[in-house]
Design a protein around this motif. Structure first.
Motif, mmCIF file in Angstrom:
data_model
loop_
_atom_site.group_PDB
_atom_site.id
_atom_site.type_symbol
_atom_site.label_atom_id
_atom_site.label_comp_id
_atom_site.label_asym_id
_atom_site.label_seq_id
_atom_site.Cartn_x
_atom_site.Cartn_y
_atom_site.Cartn_z
ATOM 1 N N PRO A 268 0.816 -1.224 0.000
ATOM 2 C CA PRO A 268 0.000 0.000 0.000
ATOM 3 C C PRO A 268 0.849 1.273 0.000
ATOM 4 C CG PRO A 268 -0.147 -1.152 2.122
ATOM 5 C CD PRO A 268 0.646 -2.032 1.206
ATOM 6 N N GLU A 269 2.121 1.146 0.356
ATOM 7 C CA GLU A 269 2.977 2.343 0.420
ATOM 8 C C GLU A 269 3.727 2.625 -0.878
ATOM 9 O OE1 GLU A 269 5.290 2.764 4.061
ATOM 10 O OE2 GLU A 269 3.947 1.321 5.024
ATOM 11 N N LEU A 270 3.465 1.799 -1.880
ATOM 12 C CA LEU A 270 4.147 1.990 -3.167
ATOM 13 C C LEU A 270 3.641 3.280 -3.810
ATOM 14 C CD1 LEU A 270 6.171 0.238 -4.782
ATOM 15 C CD2 LEU A 270 4.215 -0.783 -5.925
ATOM 16 N N LYS A 271 4.537 4.233 -4.019
ATOM 17 C CA LYS A 271 4.112 5.547 -4.497
ATOM 18 C C LYS A 271 5.260 6.214 -5.230
ATOM 19 C CE LYS A 271 1.851 9.563 -2.425
ATOM 20 N NZ LYS A 271 2.758 10.539 -1.857
ATOM 21 N N TRP A 272 4.934 6.843 -6.393
ATOM 22 C CA TRP A 272 5.973 7.539 -7.157
ATOM 23 C C TRP A 272 6.428 8.770 -6.392
ATOM 24 C CZ3 TRP A 272 9.580 6.896 -10.490
ATOM 25 C CH2 TRP A 272 10.177 8.005 -11.128
ATOM 26 N N ASN A 273 7.727 8.919 -6.236
ATOM 27 C CA ASN A 273 8.273 10.072 -5.520
ATOM 28 C C ASN A 273 8.960 10.972 -6.553
ATOM 29 O OD1 ASN A 273 10.057 11.799 -4.084
ATOM 30 N ND2 ASN A 273 10.029 10.404 -2.325
ATOM 31 N N GLU A 274 8.268 12.061 -6.869
ATOM 32 C CA GLU A 274 8.746 12.962 -7.926
ATOM 33 C C GLU A 274 10.138 13.523 -7.591
ATOM 34 O OE1 GLU A 274 6.579 13.485 -10.706
ATOM 35 O OE2 GLU A 274 8.498 14.241 -11.504
ATOM 36 N N ALA A 275 10.318 13.896 -6.320
ATOM 37 C CA ALA A 275 11.579 14.535 -5.925
ATOM 38 C C ALA A 275 12.753 13.563 -6.080
ATOM 39 C CB ALA A 275 11.480 15.012 -4.481
ATOM 40 N N ARG A 276 12.540 12.296 -5.702
ATOM 41 C CA ARG A 276 13.631 11.312 -5.776
ATOM 42 C C ARG A 276 13.770 10.741 -7.186
ATOM 43 N NH1 ARG A 276 14.576 6.609 -3.203
ATOM 44 N NH2 ARG A 276 12.421 5.889 -3.300
ATOM 45 N N GLY A 277 12.643 10.800 -7.926
ATOM 46 C CA GLY A 277 12.651 10.162 -9.242
ATOM 47 C C GLY A 277 12.638 8.644 -9.139
ATOM 48 N N TRP A 279 10.307 5.056 -7.182
ATOM 49 C CA TRP A 279 9.135 4.601 -6.450
ATOM 50 C C TRP A 279 9.504 4.389 -4.987
ATOM 51 C CZ3 TRP A 279 4.167 4.057 -8.269
ATOM 52 C CH2 TRP A 279 4.008 4.234 -9.648
ATOM 53 N N ASP A 280 8.710 4.973 -4.079
ATOM 54 C CA ASP A 280 8.872 4.662 -2.649
ATOM 55 C C ASP A 280 8.172 3.331 -2.398
ATOM 56 O OD1 ASP A 280 10.178 7.006 -2.080
ATOM 57 O OD2 ASP A 280 8.352 8.102 -1.497
ATOM 58 N N PHE A 281 8.711 2.549 -1.495
ATOM 59 C CA PHE A 281 8.011 1.307 -1.134
ATOM 60 C C PHE A 281 8.066 1.082 0.367
ATOM 61 C CE2 PHE A 281 11.935 -1.243 -0.854
ATOM 62 C CZ PHE A 281 12.793 -0.545 -1.699
ATOM 63 N N GLY A 282 7.175 0.196 0.846
ATOM 64 C CA GLY A 282 6.998 -0.012 2.283
ATOM 65 C C GLY A 282 8.161 -0.792 2.903
ATOM 66 N N PRO A 283 8.147 -0.929 4.231
ATOM 67 C CA PRO A 283 9.255 -1.610 4.927
ATOM 68 C C PRO A 283 9.258 -3.121 4.681
ATOM 69 C CG PRO A 283 7.554 -0.964 6.496
ATOM 70 C CD PRO A 283 7.118 -0.430 5.168
ATOM 71 N N ILE A 284 10.447 -3.656 4.581
ATOM 72 C CA ILE A 284 10.619 -5.109 4.386
ATOM 73 C C ILE A 284 10.620 -5.789 5.754
ATOM 74 C CG2 ILE A 284 12.372 -6.822 3.676
ATOM 75 C CD1 ILE A 284 13.040 -4.852 1.369
ATOM 76 N N ASP A 285 10.040 -6.974 5.817
ATOM 77 C CA ASP A 285 10.011 -7.704 7.081
ATOM 78 C C ASP A 285 11.358 -8.431 7.261
ATOM 79 O OD1 ASP A 285 9.619 -9.390 9.195
ATOM 80 O OD2 ASP A 285 7.673 -10.159 8.520
#
Ligand code: FAQ
Length: 336
Positions: A268-277, A279-285
């Protein structure tokens, strides 16, 4: 080109480096560092620091074990492939993985370790193999997802290894990457076909993606801050790109592919981060990761037991091959 010759590395004048360090060893090391710094290959007969040799033996043998153990989850589906075409592709892929294991064992042998020692380390649980192969293949869609995600992650990690400083490993990786690229495409093609099929087939694909996504991200290893070997491996030109950077590259490449396929990546945290260029993604277990790496994943015991059994069952083949080689040598001697 790539050789299977067993060359034990020695000093430039056949002197094996010993402790305490001599002035000469310091000189060798400075020369070695400069050479690696210039991007030149290190070859089996060249002098190398003992820690460099040990790191390579560890990584290359673990890589070889991963290819060999990696045959098991897919081999499980050869008799159940839905069409002759898919069966032929899967058979070829599993054979390729076996071949990759052989090139890699041969590359590790050039560092003065025997195949028997490496196999013994795998069978006794001393040596690791990739965490990913301790997850079960529950449905046919898993075969497609392994090709798409697992081979996809493997290629991302292995392309930089084609430029690694140790010549035999780098050269083995060139061929392996070419074959892995076919593996990834066949997986994606399999999934595209299933996604054009029935609702049940699409559900099967989504379920497989849900189960394999996070373990695929774990293939790249711990965060850079927790990676014990990254510092030395980067300095020695074995690792060209860090665990976290490769993981990010994989996520960036895979998100658009998932869109084309029509599946949801389970984050659910997968999101394009324009500033970083990126994809942000959630924490790994990471607890799950270390649990699997520590031998307590879903399939660790079965995988090792299957490998030990296959090794024992294949003893007669190895004996026959040695007897044949002896006979051949004897004939050649008589003819000479
Ligand atoms: N699983 O300090 P780092 C494939 C261990 S081939 C288990 O970051 P390093 C083809 C690591 O060994 C897949 N253990 O380590 C295929 C170390 O423990 P140690 C295999 C892991 O070496 C597809 C500790 O954690 N590919 O898939 C894992 O600098 C489909 C600390 O980690 C390769 O082996 C893990 N995922 O970086 C076949 C590529 N990650 O040894 C069939 C070559 C880390 O001190 C079907 N290897 N550990 O006891 C590499 O690039 C590196 O070894 C990394 C780990 C990146 C895997």
């Amino acid at each position: 080109m790539y050789t299977q010759a067993i060359d034990i590395p020695q000093g430039p004048k056949d002197e094996v480096p010993r402790r305490p360090r001599s002035l000469r060893e310091d000189e060798y090391e400075a020369e070695f560092d400069a050479r690696v710094g210039r991007g030149e290959f290190v070859e089996p007969k060249d002098w190398m620091p003992e820690a460099y040799r040990r790191t390579l033996v560890r990584q290359i043998s673990q890589h070889a074990h991963s290819e060999i153990v990696g045959m098991l989850p897919e081999g499980n589906w050869i008799t159940r492939a839905p069409t002759l075409k898919r069966k032929a592709i899967l058979l070829a892929k599993v054979q390729d993985e076996g071949g990759h294991g052989m090139y890699l064992y041969a590359a590790a042998e050039t560092l003065g370790v025997s195949r028997d020692e490496m196999i013994e380390a795998l069978h006794s649980g001393k040596a690791k193999y990739s965490s990913i192969f301790n997850y079960p293949t529950l449905a046919w869609a898993d075969i497609g997802v392994i090709g798409w995600l697992v081979d996809g992650a493997a290629i991302m990690n292995q392309i930089p290894l084609c430029r690694c400083s140790y010549g035999p490993y780098a050269r083995a990786m060139i061929r392996i990457c070419k074959e892995e690229s076919f593996h990834q495409r066949q997986g994606y093609d399999l999934l595209l076909t299933m996604m054009k099929g029935t609702a049940e087939q699409r559900e099967m694909v989504q379920d497989a993606v849900d189960r394999w996504w996070w373990p695929s991200l774990m293939m790249f290893g711990p965060h850079d801050s927790d990676s014990t070997h990254s510092g030395d491996s980067s300095r020695w030109g074995i690792k060209r790109i860090s665990n976290d950077e490769l993981r990010q590259k994989f996520v960036d490449a895979t998100v658009p592919q998932a869109k084309v396929l029509g599946v949801q990546l389970p984050d659910p945290e997968l999101k394009w981060n324009e500033a970083r260029g990126h994809w942000d993604f959630g924490p790994i277990d990471w607890q799950e990761f270390w649990n699997v790496v520590g031998g307590h994943g879903q399939c660790n015991r079965d995988r090792l037991a299957d490998r030990v059994k296959a090794w024992a069952d294949g003893a007669w083949v190895r004996e026959a091959a040695l007897a044949h080689a002896d006979k051949q040598r004897h004939r050649d001697q008589l003819a000479a």
